[in-house]
Each structure stands twice: as structure tokens, then as C-alpha cells.
Design an enzyme around this catalytic site. Sequence first.
Site, PDB file in Angstrom:
ATOM      1  N   TYR A  40       1.047  -0.993   0.065  1.00  0.00           N
ATOM      2  CA  TYR A  40       0.125   0.051   0.126  1.00  0.00           C
ATOM      3  C   TYR A  40       0.974   0.872   0.002  1.00  0.00           C
ATOM      4  O   TYR A  40       1.765   1.613   0.864  1.00  0.00           O
ATOM      5  CB  TYR A  40      -0.720  -0.057   1.066  1.00  0.00           C
ATOM      6  CG  TYR A  40      -2.492   0.767   1.731  1.00  0.00           C
ATOM      7  CD1 TYR A  40      -2.909   1.836   0.318  1.00  0.00           C
ATOM      8  CD2 TYR A  40      -2.704   0.089   2.511  1.00  0.00           C
ATOM      9  CE1 TYR A  40      -3.490   2.628   0.205  1.00  0.00           C
ATOM     10  CE2 TYR A  40      -3.759   1.378   2.942  1.00  0.00           C
ATOM     11  CZ  TYR A  40      -3.880   2.200   2.117  1.00  0.00           C
ATOM     12  OH  TYR A  40      -5.041   3.302   1.700  1.00  0.00           O
TER      13      TYR A  40
ATOM     14  N   LYS B 122      -1.363  -1.292  -4.205  1.00  0.00           N
ATOM     15  CA  LYS B 122      -2.301  -0.241  -4.424  1.00  0.00           C
ATOM     16  C   LYS B 122      -1.314   1.680  -3.735  1.00  0.00           C
ATOM     17  O   LYS B 122      -1.348   1.104  -3.460  1.00  0.00           O
ATOM     18  CB  LYS B 122      -2.912  -0.601  -3.033  1.00  0.00           C
ATOM     19  CG  LYS B 122      -4.640   0.640  -3.298  1.00  0.00           C
ATOM     20  CD  LYS B 122      -4.939   1.238  -2.140  1.00  0.00           C
ATOM     21  CE  LYS B 122      -5.902   2.438  -2.630  1.00  0.00           C
ATOM     22  NZ  LYS B 122      -6.508   3.124  -1.386  1.00  0.00           N
TER      23      LYS B 122
ATOM     24  N   VAL C  50      -8.894   1.398  -6.626  1.00  0.00           N
ATOM     25  CA  VAL C  50      -9.630   0.890  -4.664  1.00  0.00           C
ATOM     26  C   VAL C  50     -10.318   2.091  -4.913  1.00  0.00           C
ATOM     27  O   VAL C  50      -9.104   3.516  -4.141  1.00  0.00           O
ATOM     28  CB  VAL C  50      -7.785   0.736  -4.220  1.00  0.00           C
ATOM     29  CG1 VAL C  50      -8.689   0.271  -3.085  1.00  0.00           C
ATOM     30  CG2 VAL C  50      -7.446  -0.259  -4.282  1.00  0.00           C
TER      31      VAL C  50
END
Lengths: 307, 307, 307, 307
Positions: C140, C168, C210
Site C-alpha cells: 500500500y 495499491k 481502489v
Amino acid sequence: MTTAVTPTLSGVIPPVCTPLTPEGEVDAGSLARLVDHLVAGGVDALFVLGSSSEVAYLTDAQRKVVLDTVIGHVGGQVPVLAGVIDMTAPRVLAHARVAVAAGASGLVATAPFYTRTHPAEIRTHFRAIAAGGGVPLYAYDLPVSVHTKLSAELLLELAAEGVLAGVKDSSGDDGGMRQVILRREAPFSVLTGSEVTVDAALWMGADGVVPGLGNVDPHGYVNLVRSASRGDWEAARREQERLVRLFEIVHVGGSRMGGSSAGLGAFKAALHLRGIIDHPATAMPQTPLNDDEIGRIGKHLAAAGLL
Amino acid sequence: MTTAVTPTLSGVIPPVCTPLTPEGEVDAGSLARLVDHLVAGGVDALFVLGSSSEVAYLTDAQRKVVLDTVIGHVGGQVPVLAGVIDMTAPRVLAHARVAVAAGASGLVATAPFYTRTHPAEIRTHFRAIAAGGGVPLYAYDLPVSVHTKLSAELLLELAAEGVLAGVKDSSGDDGGMRQVILRREAPFSVLTGSEVTVDAALWMGADGVVPGLGNVDPHGYVNLVRSASRGDWEAARREQERLVRLFEIVHVGGSRMGGSSAGLGAFKAALHLRGIIDHPATAMPQTPLNDDEIGRIGKHLAAAGLL
Amino acid sequence: MTTAVTPTLSGVIPPVCTPLTPEGEVDAGSLARLVDHLVAGGVDALFVLGSSSEVAYLTDAQRKVVLDTVIGHVGGQVPVLAGVIDMTAPRVLAHARVAVAAGASGLVATAPFYTRTHPAEIRTHFRAIAAGGGVPLYAYDLPVSVHTKLSAELLLELAAEGVLAGVKDSSGDDGGMRQVILRREAPFSVLTGSEVTVDAALWMGADGVVPGLGNVDPHGYVNLVRSASRGDWEAARREQERLVRLFEIVHVGGSRMGGSSAGLGAFKAALHLRGIIDHPATAMPQTPLNDDEIGRIGKHLAAAGLL
Amino acid sequence: MTTAVTPTLSGVIPPVCTPLTPEGEVDAGSLARLVDHLVAGGVDALFVLGSSSEVAYLTDAQRKVVLDTVIGHVGGQVPVLAGVIDMTAPRVLAHARVAVAAGASGLVATAPFYTRTHPAEIRTHFRAIAAGGGVPLYAYDLPVSVHTKLSAELLLELAAEGVLAGVKDSSGDDGGMRQVILRREAPFSVLTGSEVTVDAALWMGADGVVPGLGNVDPHGYVNLVRSASRGDWEAARREQERLVRLFEIVHVGGSRMGGSSAGLGAFKAALHLRGIIDHPATAMPQTPLNDDEIGRIGKHLAAAGLL
């Protein structure tokens, strides 16, 4: 000799590298050849005295040599924008007077730096430069150098006032850039400063690109933009992806030098290897690339079909 | 007319504010009176064209007016150091030539800014300035503006080489400053740029202070430093605590303006209220203090016994 | 109950908001309805306990309620990824054990934060989490929270090792993201965390998105991604531009609150106005939106055709 | 078993290192010996689960082992403060309940981190922790980890409300700390987190020090503070200067590891060399010091008279 700027500046507008002699003086002959190389590549305008031009390292006398050499040599074939990079409006205006007298078609200025500033003061700064300049003013959004991000609100407000004619967005924040694109009402050029997301920026509605790597491969960026203009996005992407790989040259210098040295050194090494400029020298106190690093840049050029 | 600098510069060396007319020009008459005020206050040297002098806002022509006015007016009574604040060594050297020709006793330079730099390049930068300057060179450690912190290692290395004669430490990192004090071997002046921890800095072994607030109350800082010099640390602390309270004036402008505007505006408003300069004007694009804010600054001055 | 993750996770994977009661407890009923809303919208997977889920505000007990509620309710219809957000690998691993036991299909972890770290340590950190987790691990990249940017080199190296199954990317650095896309060799999902440049990211080769705003309008993001998948880029752009305008809701809270409060508060207010969750409450100590601000969010929803 | 905290906590309060086994578990035997070493050194209180305790790397179970081991072993001889380091108030409160149940005399919390916060939210955060804690609450100002600086205004306001009993100031901003010291009205402990400016902080009116290096040399810090207390500032300075030189151990690890690894690794290596703890191991994913580096730390210890 002022060249008219179209209401919305667009296309490929490379920030022109400043070739130097080994002694650190402007190499006017190489600079003229670089201009020819760019114009022959089909660029739509030139931007001198930007960050990629090592403007932070050039004395005022050297800045003037650059202006006179480029504007004189280009002879009105394309507009020439001039960076007026300094800490605050009064100093920026001193550069602006020189640039306009030399025939610059537009000015490019950052927000104040070195001082601890405020959005209200950034507005005053741009208003003062626009009022004193007399030619279109473009904001240069470069947080890595200026340590301030220009918000969409600020840009749109100054666009609506007629203070700013456009922005060169080198912030990397394409989301913020898109806000400006979608919400602008006045004519306002949005130019990305990214070398590696140009197809995407154009897809979002940006008007053009100011790519440092465009010194090395102007034909590539021109092909990219023209492909997009005629709706051939696949071709634009293929060209962009080739240029993304070529852009790796800016990392060759690695962590033993500053990011400016690595990036500008790579562009100049590539221009020297391609035979366009006489010396790959960068301005003091930047760390020069060594022979091994220059060799690796040569391999990248070969892989991109440029050697 | 060059005034000799003692091997280790010491004492109170205020960064001299630059009084301006409402039109933004240097107010030479007010500047001369400010110099008299500071010299009468007993300061040990003057530092012109520093951040507190609004150097970031002054054109080169205005910088020269400041140099000529101050050096001419002070007439060798105390040394005059000159800031040579610009992005990189080539531009700094252009300012250095002007400053030395005008009679500056020493030069004060920051690390490169605007560019993405590297410690090796910062060393090259200071070496080049020292080689070209011809008078002692002091490093100006001001991370809030320059976005780089000068490490103790770098300072000590350049001190040992004879490149740097000292440092003005405005980083607020008194632990790092103490490392330099304890480990220096060559003569090397350590001057704190903090207005509010001077007694502590002197206690640690610092040689002096470069306080922006010293424009407003030079007698206070001179009393502080002289008290410490004769070992009366209690008196030094009392004076420092009075000055800490007076320093609150820099927060009066608050969050509606940049930190530079609030701080420099407060110093100039105080100088104007005390009758030393003719106008409280700060340079464009700074936000001016309003009447209410200036009134609050007056109350702080009264509380400090200065009105 | 572990749901298999396809080798390259793709499509729309919203970070699921965590509805709360006014007392600050997880509102499991509303959460189940939100899950239904998202699944009905056609999303490809769910990501619970991300930043948009207010994971930084949820106790470990509340995190477990979220995992159990969502994984239980979704019943294997789509994979459920779980954020395991904490300062360093040992603490992250404690969360990972809980998440895997609850049936999470994959884990999402940041680089270390709070500590002063180093790229070598970031590598060790991800390797340890991957070794201990037992399900695919996604990095992330969220510099605004973690204060470290994951470089393309680091991501590609950990992809090649099989440590990371994807990233992400909420860094906003689409140029860096493109480097990863073009240079990846192992199966490695690149998911943009940007709400406003999804068409561009997909164009560059990203596998999915996302989007926090996907809580409010999952159908929009699904339409965007499906349009792109079938090559109808014009439709994708139209949908994206509508969502860019809707995304303005995150600025309604403005500068009187933190960015987290303004963004998450807007998503929850919108979900409440749309009748999907019972309370718009955000977790303490976030500042709640007031009635006027919620009213403005309603107007944005209406303009986007969502009310 | 709650030990009363004096209204203004003062003196030497070391942040207690957490000895670990090579497997990464808390080494309770070594921890008890370390506590004995510190208490024998004359410290005034202990602070467990701070940054120097590697709190960011300890699981909740390990945090509880530390609390129980230290509070149990110290048996009320000195107060024990507990760090409750987590992202936001709800998670901090979960730690607070455990710490208070274990007998902690006070709690130490940072501002929110990981989230994008706001001064109003920081106030709410501390108010909630104070209301839920039941023992005195100290703010931990550590911008290098938290990426927020606690302003003098915020601290003084929360002091006046009775929310905060004091601050551990690890910001390095001694000017800001002095503002708090001079303007506080309610009983409010100001503790410096700096190892190297303790004499100066005490001179300004600080109440004590929380030195990571105090693990290695508690006698030194106790001697420093007691010398200052009896007015022998020269002795305090001599002791501080010795400790400044010893503090060089935190730089031995250099740039090949994160700052946390280098600092905490040095403290633990020194404790191991001095025979106080069984293993110098630091928590994963920190990079361990190598034999050469540990050897250099030994030389520093010898030079400081500690081997």
C-alpha cells in the site's frame, strides 16, 4: 521581435538545455544547433531558462546570452517562452524586463520560494508579474523545487482574472491537473511537465507537454502528440512507452549525486553522444557523470533507436 | 574599504532590516538611521542582505544600494557582513563580487536551493564561493528556506579545510550546533540565529548571535551577551526572558499571512513605532500588517519598556 | 473460508467504509447493507480496513467485527482483502493472523511508519509479512500517511521474489506507477488508489482501482472499468469526468478540519443521504461535517444523478 | 498498584529500552536487570513503551509483558510512565486501559499520526485520552515520527484545561519549549527529550529529561541534573559535554540503516557491552549493527569511562 502566442499554447514545448563549455560559459554554437535540432523535430514552441535549462546555475549575463542566442537564431519560426525564475516578484520582474526586451513571447514563473509564503501572497506575486510583464504569463508548478503546490482553486481564480495564460504542471499530481482542465472557463493552457504520462495527460484534455527529455528526442514527443491529435491513441501510447524506457537515463547517476545533476547530466550526455552539442558539461556545483555512466546512457539511446 | 574580521567573529551581529518606501524602494535615510541605532546599541558587527533584510525581495540594484549605504555610513566602526543569497555558486559568486567591491568584510551563503542537491555538491558549492570570494565565508544554515540541513560533519570538514570561517545556525537544532562547538579544531565562529535561546547557545560555547529582533532592541541583545561574557548568567537569562516575551510580536500576523510577512512586518512595525524608520512597509508580495495588528505590536513594545 | 484470489487481482475493489453508530461502535447492519450495495454495483473484490475504512481509528476488537461482518456477509461472492495497517512487521503480523483466520483472501500492508526507516528495512518488513501471512500480500503506497514513497525498484524486486502480489498505488505518482507496469515480469497487480485518473491508469496498463469514492458510486466505477475493458475509452472518460466532479465532495469540509475528516466524512454523508447507512458518524477525534456542509454534499450527489 | 506522581514530574526519566531475545521476544530477565541499573543510577522515574523502547515494534502482548515486568520489578520505588503509542484516540485508549490496569502512574501519548489531522482534532484527541485514562497524561512531541509539531498555544491551552500534565519535547525546538516554560500557569512538567542540551533546557526552566542515552549512563544524567539543581552549572556542563561525546554512538550505524536502527541498536549494543542485558538484538525489521560497528561503540564507551 515578439512572436504572437496563440490563445492556448499547445503541443510540444521543450525546455531547452543550455550547452556549456568546460569552463562553464554558454556554448552559443551548440545552443544554436540544439535549437535547429528541436525546430527540425517539429516542436511547437521553445521554453528557455527553465529548470532543465539549468537556470538556477546561470548568471544574469548568461541568461541574457541564452535569450539573445535562441530568440535570434529561431527567428520567429516558433514562439519562445522565457523562464523568469527567482525568489519573489520584484526579482522576477527584473528578469521579465530583460526577457521581454529580448523578444520572449511569454513568461514562465514559479510561486515565491526561499521565503515562507501564503496563498494570498502567491496571488499577489503572480498578479504583479502579469501586470509588469506585458506578455502572457504561465505558472510553473514545481513543488520539488518551490516547496509549494499551486492548488486548482488558485490557478482557476488567476485564469479567470486573466492573470495567468496557463500552467506548466510539473507537480506529478495529474488528479489536480484534471480538476483544472475540467473546471477552466477562460482560455488557459494546461501543459504537463511529465515526460512519462503525456498520452494520459492529453487524454484528460491537457494542451501540451514541456518535456526535458524532448531535448534528446523531439521527434518522439512530436510523434506522440500528433498521434494523439489525430485520434491514434495506440500509436501515441507506443511512442510514450518507448520514451518511458528512454527516460531511465535520468536514474543512471543514482544516489551519488543530486537529482538535478543526474537528470540534466543525462540529457546533456545524450545530446553530446548524438552529436548535437560539443560538450556534456553541466554547471557547477553539479557532479558530472563518469565514463561508465555515460556509456550506460549510450546503451539506452541505442535501445531507443537514437544512436 | 575592507574592515578586518577577527579570526572568530563574535558578539551581537544583527541582520539589518531594509527600510523601504511605500513604493518599494530602499529608504536610504531610514537605513542610515537604523545603522546608527544598531551601532549606538553596541553591536559587534552588522549583517546586511540576510533573510531578515528581505534579501529575497530585493533586486540586484537594491542590494547594491543597501551595501553602499550601510558600508558607507558605518565607516569602519564595525565589520559589515553581506548575504550573497542565491540558488547556486555561479549566481552567488556574482553577488560576492559586488559585495566585496563594496567593502564587505565577510560573506554569508546558504547551500544551493531550488535545485535537488547532494552533500558532495554542497561542499563543491561552498568551496567555489570561498575560492572566488576573497573574504571570510560563513555558512547560513536555514532549512526552513533552503530545505537542506547542514550536518555537523559537513561544517567541520569545511572548517578544517579553511573554506568556512563560521556558521550562522538558524536551524533551531541546538544539539547539532553543540556537536560543531565541541568538535571544531580550526578557528570557526558559531553564531546562533535564534532570538530566544541565546543565553543557552552562549552557555554551550557559541560565539555570538544574529538576531532579527536585534533590529528592534539591540541594547537588549548586547546586554545579554555582555552579561554572559562577564559570567553573570542570571542577568543574561533575565534579559533573554524579556526578549522571549518581546519576540511574540512575530506571531501577531498569524495565519492570514506567510511567516516571512509576519516576522519581518513585526520588526519593521516596531522600528517605525520607535521612530527609527520612516515607513513600516515590507516588500511585495508580502501581506502588510493592519492597524489592529500594529497596535498589538505597540503593546508588546510598551511591555518590554521600548516605547 | 478463504476465497481464492486470481493471480492478478483486477477491476474495481472499493476500500469499504466502516459505518459507525453515534457512540463510535461498528454498525454491523449498515456495514452489511453497504456490502450489498457494493456487490450489487458489480465490484470485483472488497478491501476492508484500509485508510478509507478509518482503520487508523478502529480498535483491534472493532477491526475483527469488520472482518467477520464483511467476510461472513459477502459469503464468497467476491474476494475480500484486509488491511493490516500498523507501524512495523511484528504488529502487522498480529493483524495478519486475525485477518487470515477470518477468511481474508489477501493482505494489504504499508511500509513501516512512525519509525525512521530505510529501504533495506522496508524490504525486510514486507518479506516478513509475506512469509508469515500465507495469503497474497499487496503493498500500500500512501506517502501522505506513511511519509515514505515505495520506489519502482523496490516494488519490482519484491514482485520478482514473489513477496508482493501487487501494489495499491495511492502516491499520485502515475509516472512511477507506469515504470512498474512496463517493467514488471512476474504476475503483479497494479491498482491505482486515485479516484480521478482511473481511465488514464487503465490506459497505461493498470489492472484496477481502489476508489474511496466507489463506496458512494460503485456503479460508476464499474461502468468506467468495463467501458475501458471493452475498448470504449470515450465512455470510460465520460464516466470518469462525472466522477471527478462528484469527487469535489471531499473538499466541502475545507480547511477547518483534517483531510481525513473531510474525505471520509463526505463519503459517509453521501452514503447516509443515499439511504445506505444509518448514521454519517465518523470516528473520534475527527471533526464532523455540519448541516450546511452535508447539504452541499447533497447537491453534488444530485448533480451526479445519485439522489 | 498505582504510584503517585508528583504534581510536576521532574528529574531524570529514562525511556527504558526493551531487551529482546534473538528470537524477538521480550527478555524479561534482562529487562529487570536494566531496571535495577537505572534505579541504582538514581533516576526519578521510568518511562516504558516509548520510542526508545521500540514500542513501534512490540505487539500488544509484548507491551503487556513490558508493563508487568517493569512495574512489578520496580515495586513502587519510582513512578512508571507508560507510552500509549498508536494512531488515534480510540486505539490509544485501548492501550491506556491496559497500562493503567498494570499500575502505570502516567500515560504518554503523541498527536494522531498516519491520518491527516488538524489542531482542533489534536485537541479532541488529547481530551479524550485524558478523560478515559484516569492518570496524568503527558504529550509526546516527536515530529520526526508523528509529522506534526505541537505548538506552544496548543500545549498551554490543554495545560490550562487540566488535560495535559506535561510534555516530553523531542522536537528539538528549544525556542518553542521556552515559550511553554515562560507562559505556563498551571502545574505542567516540561521534559526535554534531547540527550545533548539538557543543561541548557534546565537552565531555561525545564523540569527534567527523558534521555534514551540514559539507559547506557543513568549516573551521568543524574549527576548532570543534580549538579544543575544545586546551582553548579559548570559541573552540569562538563557532564553534559561528556555525554554529548558519548552520544556519537548513535551515528555509528550511519546511512546504511534507518535512524531508529542506528540509535536503538547503539543503546542496546552499549548495554550489552556493559553486561547489563544478555543480547543486543533489536526488533525486526531493523538492520542490526555489525561487529565492526559494535567495536566502535565499545571505544566510545571506553572513552566515556563506561567500560
